[in-house]
Design a protein around this motif. Structure first.
Motif, PDB file in Angstrom:
ATOM      1  N   PRO A 227       0.735  -1.320  -0.063  1.00  0.00           N
ATOM      2  CA  PRO A 227       0.047  -0.012   0.093  1.00  0.00           C
ATOM      3  C   PRO A 227       0.949   1.286   0.130  1.00  0.00           C
ATOM      4  CG  PRO A 227      -1.101  -1.504   1.744  1.00  0.00           C
ATOM      5  CD  PRO A 227       0.432  -2.261   1.015  1.00  0.00           C
ATOM      6  N   SER A 228       2.052   1.276   0.566  1.00  0.00           N
ATOM      7  CA  SER A 228       2.943   2.530   0.793  1.00  0.00           C
ATOM      8  C   SER A 228       3.381   2.820  -0.913  1.00  0.00           C
ATOM      9  CB  SER A 228       3.775   2.318   1.600  1.00  0.00           C
ATOM     10  OG  SER A 228       4.757   1.172   1.359  1.00  0.00           O
ATOM     11  N   ARG A 229       3.253   2.174  -1.572  1.00  0.00           N
ATOM     12  CA  ARG A 229       3.720   2.421  -2.896  1.00  0.00           C
ATOM     13  C   ARG A 229       2.695   2.668  -3.917  1.00  0.00           C
ATOM     14  NH1 ARG A 229       8.227  -1.865  -5.069  1.00  0.00           N
ATOM     15  NH2 ARG A 229       6.509  -3.197  -4.339  1.00  0.00           N
ATOM     16  N   ALA A 230       1.261   2.485  -3.705  1.00  0.00           N
ATOM     17  CA  ALA A 230       0.311   2.419  -4.486  1.00  0.00           C
ATOM     18  C   ALA A 230       0.021   3.663  -4.576  1.00  0.00           C
ATOM     19  CB  ALA A 230      -0.961   1.598  -3.895  1.00  0.00           C
ATOM     20  N   PRO A 231      -0.440   4.186  -5.892  1.00  0.00           N
ATOM     21  CA  PRO A 231      -0.828   5.334  -6.412  1.00  0.00           C
ATOM     22  C   PRO A 231      -2.159   6.026  -5.346  1.00  0.00           C
ATOM     23  CG  PRO A 231      -1.599   4.139  -7.996  1.00  0.00           C
ATOM     24  CD  PRO A 231      -0.730   3.529  -7.068  1.00  0.00           C
ATOM     25  N   ILE A 232      -2.315   7.247  -4.960  1.00  0.00           N
ATOM     26  CA  ILE A 232      -3.478   7.645  -4.363  1.00  0.00           C
ATOM     27  C   ILE A 232      -4.099   8.642  -5.009  1.00  0.00           C
ATOM     28  CG2 ILE A 232      -3.818   9.254  -2.483  1.00  0.00           C
ATOM     29  CD1 ILE A 232      -0.968   8.565  -1.303  1.00  0.00           C
ATOM     30  N   PRO A 233      -5.514   8.153  -5.171  1.00  0.00           N
ATOM     31  CA  PRO A 233      -6.616   9.025  -6.025  1.00  0.00           C
ATOM     32  C   PRO A 233      -6.851  10.276  -5.125  1.00  0.00           C
ATOM     33  CG  PRO A 233      -7.560   7.166  -4.965  1.00  0.00           C
ATOM     34  CD  PRO A 233      -5.950   6.948  -4.760  1.00  0.00           C
ATOM     35  N   LEU A 234      -6.575  11.389  -5.709  1.00  0.00           N
ATOM     36  CA  LEU A 234      -6.735  12.773  -5.035  1.00  0.00           C
ATOM     37  C   LEU A 234      -7.811  13.685  -5.719  1.00  0.00           C
ATOM     38  CD1 LEU A 234      -3.049  13.671  -4.291  1.00  0.00           C
ATOM     39  CD2 LEU A 234      -4.497  12.639  -2.734  1.00  0.00           C
ATOM     40  N   LEU A 235      -8.746  14.379  -4.918  1.00  0.00           N
ATOM     41  CA  LEU A 235      -9.332  15.309  -5.490  1.00  0.00           C
ATOM     42  C   LEU A 235      -8.926  16.674  -4.757  1.00  0.00           C
ATOM     43  CD1 LEU A 235     -11.848  16.079  -7.288  1.00  0.00           C
ATOM     44  CD2 LEU A 235     -13.147  16.147  -5.490  1.00  0.00           C
ATOM     45  N   GLY A 236      -7.971  17.422  -5.201  1.00  0.00           N
ATOM     46  CA  GLY A 236      -7.109  18.381  -4.605  1.00  0.00           C
ATOM     47  C   GLY A 236      -6.097  17.838  -3.505  1.00  0.00           C
ATOM     48  N   LEU A 237      -6.562  18.159  -2.447  1.00  0.00           N
ATOM     49  CA  LEU A 237      -5.801  17.604  -1.401  1.00  0.00           C
ATOM     50  C   LEU A 237      -6.485  16.740  -0.591  1.00  0.00           C
ATOM     51  CD1 LEU A 237      -3.519  20.646   0.030  1.00  0.00           C
ATOM     52  CD2 LEU A 237      -2.745  18.289  -1.204  1.00  0.00           C
ATOM     53  N   THR A 238      -7.864  16.225  -1.131  1.00  0.00           N
ATOM     54  CA  THR A 238      -8.453  15.192  -0.365  1.00  0.00           C
ATOM     55  C   THR A 238      -8.312  13.873  -1.067  1.00  0.00           C
ATOM     56  OG1 THR A 238     -10.176  16.909   0.100  1.00  0.00           O
ATOM     57  CG2 THR A 238     -10.804  14.606   0.251  1.00  0.00           C
ATOM     58  N   SER A 239      -7.900  12.933  -0.161  1.00  0.00           N
ATOM     59  CA  SER A 239      -7.735  11.456  -0.760  1.00  0.00           C
ATOM     60  C   SER A 239      -9.163  10.950  -0.784  1.00  0.00           C
ATOM     61  CB  SER A 239      -7.042  10.696   0.322  1.00  0.00           C
ATOM     62  OG  SER A 239      -7.001   9.379  -0.041  1.00  0.00           O
ATOM     63  N   GLU A 240      -9.372  10.533  -1.788  1.00  0.00           N
ATOM     64  CA  GLU A 240     -10.724   9.750  -2.161  1.00  0.00           C
ATOM     65  C   GLU A 240     -10.771   8.372  -1.572  1.00  0.00           C
ATOM     66  OE1 GLU A 240     -13.106  12.135  -5.617  1.00  0.00           O
ATOM     67  OE2 GLU A 240     -11.119  11.458  -6.359  1.00  0.00           O
ATOM     68  N   THR A 241     -11.188   8.267  -0.614  1.00  0.00           N
ATOM     69  CA  THR A 241     -11.142   6.768   0.014  1.00  0.00           C
ATOM     70  C   THR A 241     -11.919   5.984  -0.403  1.00  0.00           C
ATOM     71  OG1 THR A 241     -12.643   7.626   1.886  1.00  0.00           O
ATOM     72  CG2 THR A 241     -10.348   7.784   2.381  1.00  0.00           C
TER      73      THR A 241
END
Length: 900
Positions: A227-241
């Protein structure tokens, strides 16, 4: 067959190669030397070098004095130089009287000069040569009006002689070479013509759309990724959980343009990570050309999740926790991140196309780039962790979070053209009309996005159109003749006396049409032959003074690595100082002179080998896969040399200077005052800095090491040959190289002391080992070291983690000793004192640079009779403190430059 009739009969051999054969030569017994030489030889030479002793395999008793023979000439020239330099007779022998010594040298040099001048008058200074592969590429760019062409990689590697790929001795032509010329010319011509099939368009590629093919694999296809290397989907500075959980789609798509513009993918690792490459592979590059790239990015900080990635070891031996990122907690970035852009090819090659700094506030950067058909765009935030298998932590992580880099979208405009049809089409077919044929075939999308279907999904993105141009002549034969005449006049670098020169090419066109080829293909066949003909491939001419057009050609292939432009081609009176100086000034100030700087340094300093010495991952984890450092090192040397030329700074700056060019990564590497930013800037060096000059630049220190250990032998030879112009002969056959002890049990100095205890080894090593020892304070990538590194049980263990996420395994072993004694007895304690010794003779530095420029510019080395002309060139630059720009002017103004 005409082409091969002008290929060179034989190559000149360096003295180092000739000497063994020359010294063993016996032409006849009781050779009669000129009276003014025989007495000196009998009294001071034959005691060791007669037919019985033959020390060094040199028999002067039976050596011919036929100086028309090249091997004999080379031997007597070497005898002259050994006596002139005080190496012979040996110091422990009876020395000749000064007047006898001077008389011998004057007589021998006079004979050598006379013989050499006679040879030059008959054969010329340089041999006829073909263009090298980089010159061929630049010449095609000029003739086809296609500055975006990239074809040098399609041709075989060129041979080198006296450091450069510019001499006829190594630029031969084989059937393989000819086949590649024909193949490359055909590719270039079709690329130039088919550019007319593509109007400029602007396309935007969203990072989250790319996720459907690559980025999204860890979330949606069950591929095991930490998980620490997976890309993070962001909306601005909000992580889209919810997107992470898979309960919401990856992107809102076109339904919400405002949200779509804020959607991004964030990464806390560099693109070297095995499962986290972030290429834009949906990009459509339909044809080679110039493009304008825009990219929206920002930086962020991923919150720590409370879990450590490894032991409590700090980067510099302190303690800290290697926090893993929490993809659900995203905060503003704390700093900028340097990003490199690559054009990633289907074969897996990454070509540098630009750099920029990404900031915490979202910004759009713009770069003009050159791309090849089917290229993908690969951004790489090189400061971030570049994980390798077994990684244990992140050296950039703190308890406050993990730095990251996010991409919103990439926009590509092109291919760019200043006119329509494109200039490349007009260079071949003028104003003839054309039509475009387009194939209906497209690369289909994989039916299912799985690991299996994605294997091989790198050839090109879906939707790249397959188009070709068909030219529509009004009178095919008449148009063909007209176009061929215009093309030949543009392609050949000498005046065309008669339009009949095109007849052989017109016949090729006719034969092609007779077997059913279209007008377009038939003309390409004729053009291909022109671009592979001797008149196009070869750059030198008959023996004697060069005419204006020949001087123009030599000047442009010197300063631009390509053919003359229109201003130079039609310049008059180029043999006059004023006009030649004006053209030289104009060309040095033109951006095309970067070609000269890059090529000259690539071969003179061997910078083209900078990626050949990969830092060892165990001994040098800080440098391993640190592309930022490699890139900055290379660009530093180029910018530094450009500064010497632009400001006409003294050649002594090659040895030591009070400035350099550095960016954030390089400043940290050199221990300079820190600053942020990927762009290189001019940096003043502190008075006590060991940096300054080429000797201590990271690029030079890297190409003179082997990736595992430093080598005083390699570095010493490099300094003596490349910067001082002292020829070092190759080691005798059967002598094994000294292999440094990476266990740390012995130092390289201790091993060399044992090696050079043999007199036969000591005589040569005394010339270059001291120079190598002076650089021992710099490791394999140019970082400062006070102790050697070792792997094993010896030495002090180091604690920390590398850019690859692995813990250090090396130890600090024995202290470094950078002291030495030069062959003339001068001692030095460190690199600063060594530099000061070299700078005591700045004329020698300038002399070597003059010789390097002459070989690069004319394709010929300095012969015995030309040594005085070299001294005159140096004399003319003395009042300017041997300024580098002044030296270039003086070389170009010299007769050595203006004759074949």
């Amino acid at each position: 067959m005409f082409l091969f009739s002008i290929i060179h009969q034989s190559a000149k051999l360096s003295l180092a190669v000739l000497l063994p054969a020359c010294m063993a030569t016996k032409v006849c017994a009781q050779v009669d030397l000129p009276a003014n030489l025989s007495g000196f030889v009998e009294n001071h030479c034959l005691g060791c070098h007669d037919s019985l002793g033959q020390e060094g395999d040199l028999d002067l008793e039976n050596l011919s004095f036929d100086l028309a023979d090249k091997q004999t000439f080379a031997t007597w020239a070497l005898v002259h130089d050994r006596v002139d330099h005080g190496e012979m007779p040996p110091k422990d022998d009876v020395q000749p009287a000064r007047e006898d010594l001077n008389a011998f040298l004057k007589s021998l040099s006079g004979s050598l000069i006379a013989a050499d001048r006679k040879r030059i008058s008959q054969e010329g200074r340089s041999k006829v040569r073909r263009v090298n592969r980089f010159e061929y590429e630049n010449t095609l760019r000029h003739v086809l009006d296609s500055p975006w062409l990239q074809v040098s990689h399609r041709l075989p590697e060129d041979g080198t002689y006296e450091n450069f790929n510019k001499t006829g001795d190594r630029l031969d032509v084989s059937h393989v070479q000819m086949a590649k010329y024909l193949e490359t010319a055909d590719y270039a011509l079709r690329s130039a013509v088919n550019a007319a099939a593509f109007r400029s368009v602007t396309r935007r590629y969203y990072a989250r759309d790319e996720g459907t093919m690559i980025f999204w694999m860890p979330f949606r296809k069950g591929i095991n990724m930490e998980p620490s290397r997976a890309p993070i989907p962001l909306l601005g500075l909000t992580s889209e959980t919810e997107v992470i959980r898979g309960t919401q789609p990856l992107t809102v798509g076109d339904s919400n343009p405002e949200a779509r513009n804020q959607e991004a993918f964030g990464f806390v690792v560099g693109t070297q990570a095995s499962a986290a490459k972030y290429d834009f592979r949906n990009v459509i590059v339909p044809t080679p050309g110039n493009y304008r790239l825009r990219m929206k990015t920002f930086t962020f900080t991923a919150g720590p999740n409370g879990r450590r990635g490894g032991e409590d070891h700090g980067l510099t031996g302190g303690t800290q926790k290697w926090w893993l990122p929490d993809r659900n907690v995203v905060m503003p970035g704390k700093r900028s991140e340097p990003v490199t852009l690559y054009a990633h090819t289907a074969s897996g090659e990454s070509i540098w196309i630009g750099t920029f700094d990404s900031y915490p506030d979202p910004k759009i950067i713009e770069r003009d780039v050159v791309l090849r058909k089917g290229d993908a765009i690969r951004p790489d935030a090189g400061r971030l962790l570049r994980t390798q298998p077994g990684w244990r932590g992140n050296p950039n992580a703190t308890s406050e979070g993990v730095p990251g880099f996010a991409m919103n979208w990439l926009e590509l405009e092109g291919p760019l053209s200043e006119s329509w049809p494109p200039q490349s089409y007009q260079a071949l077919f003028g104003d003839l009309p054309f039509k475009v044929h387009e194939s209906e075939e497209r690369l289909p999308l994989p039916p299912l996005l799985t690991e299996e279907t994605l294997i091989g999904w790198t050839e090109r993105s879906p939707g790249i159109p397959d188009r070709r141009v068909d030219v529509l002549p009004s009178d095919p034969d008449a148009d063909a003749r007209r176009l061929l005449v215009a093309f030949v006049k543009n392609a050949y670098r000498s005046p065309i006396a008669d339009d009949a020169v095109i007849e052989p090419y017109f016949e090729i066109y006719k034969e092609a049409t007779a077997i059913g080829q279209s007008f377009t293909d038939a003309m390409i066949s004729a053009y291909t032959t022109i671009l592979s003909s001797p008149d196009f491939l070869f750059v030198e001419s008959q023996v004697g003074p060069l005419e204006d057009h020949e001087i123009a050609s030599r000047l442009s292939y010197f300063l631009w690595n390509g053919p003359p432009d229109e201003k130079l081609e039609y310049a008059q009176n180029l043999r006059q100082e004023t006009e030649l100086r004006a053209q030289t000034e104009r060309m040095l100030s033109d951006p095309k002179s970067d070609r000269f700087i890059n090529a000259f340094l690539d071969y003179w300093l061997e910078l083209k080998e900078i990626n050949a010495n990969t830092p060892d991952s165990q001994l040098y984890p800080q440098y391993y896969i640190d592309d930022q450092l490699t890139e900055a090192s290379l660009f530093e040397t180029r910018r530094f040399f450009r500064e010497l030329i632009d400001r006409d700074l003294p050649a002594g700056n090659l040895i030591d200077s009070d400035f350099t060019y550095a960016n954030e990564r390089l400043a940290r590497h050199y221990g300079l005052e820190p600053f942020e930013g990927v762009e290189l800037r001019r940096v003043s060096l502190p008075d006590d800095s060991p940096r300054g000059g080429l000797l201590t630049q990271a690029s030079v220190l890297r190409v003179t090491a082997n990736g595992t250990t430093t080598s005083p032998v390699l570095r010493g030879v490099w300094i003596m040959e490349r910067l001082l112009g002292v020829h070092i002969p190759p080691p005798p056959s059967g002598v094994e190289a000294v292999e440094p002890d990476t266990r740390g049990a012995t130092t390289i100095r201790e091993q060399l002391d044992k090696h050079t205890s043999f007199e036969s080894c000591h005589m040569c090593h005394a010339k270059f080992d001291p120079a190598g020892f002076a650089l021992e304070s710099f490791d394999i990538a140019g970082g400062w070291q006070e102790r050697y590194r070792a792997i094993g049980e010896i030495g002090e263990p180091l604690e920390g983690i590398g850019l690859n996420g692995l813990f250090f395994t090396y130890r600090n072993a024995e202290p470094v000793d950078p002291s030495g004694v030069l062959q003339d007895g001068r001692a030095f304690a460190d690199i600063q004192e060594f530099k000061s010794h070299l700078l005591s003779d700045e004329r020698a530095i300038a002399r070597n640079l003059v010789k390097q420029f002459i070989v690069y510019a004319t394709g010929a080395t300095i012969s015995f009779s030309e040594r005085q002309q070299v001294e005159e060139i140096i004399d003319s630059c003395q009042d300017n403190e041997y300024g580098v720009r002044s030296i270039i002017h003086a070389v170009i103004q010299s007769d050595l430059f203006k004759i074949k």
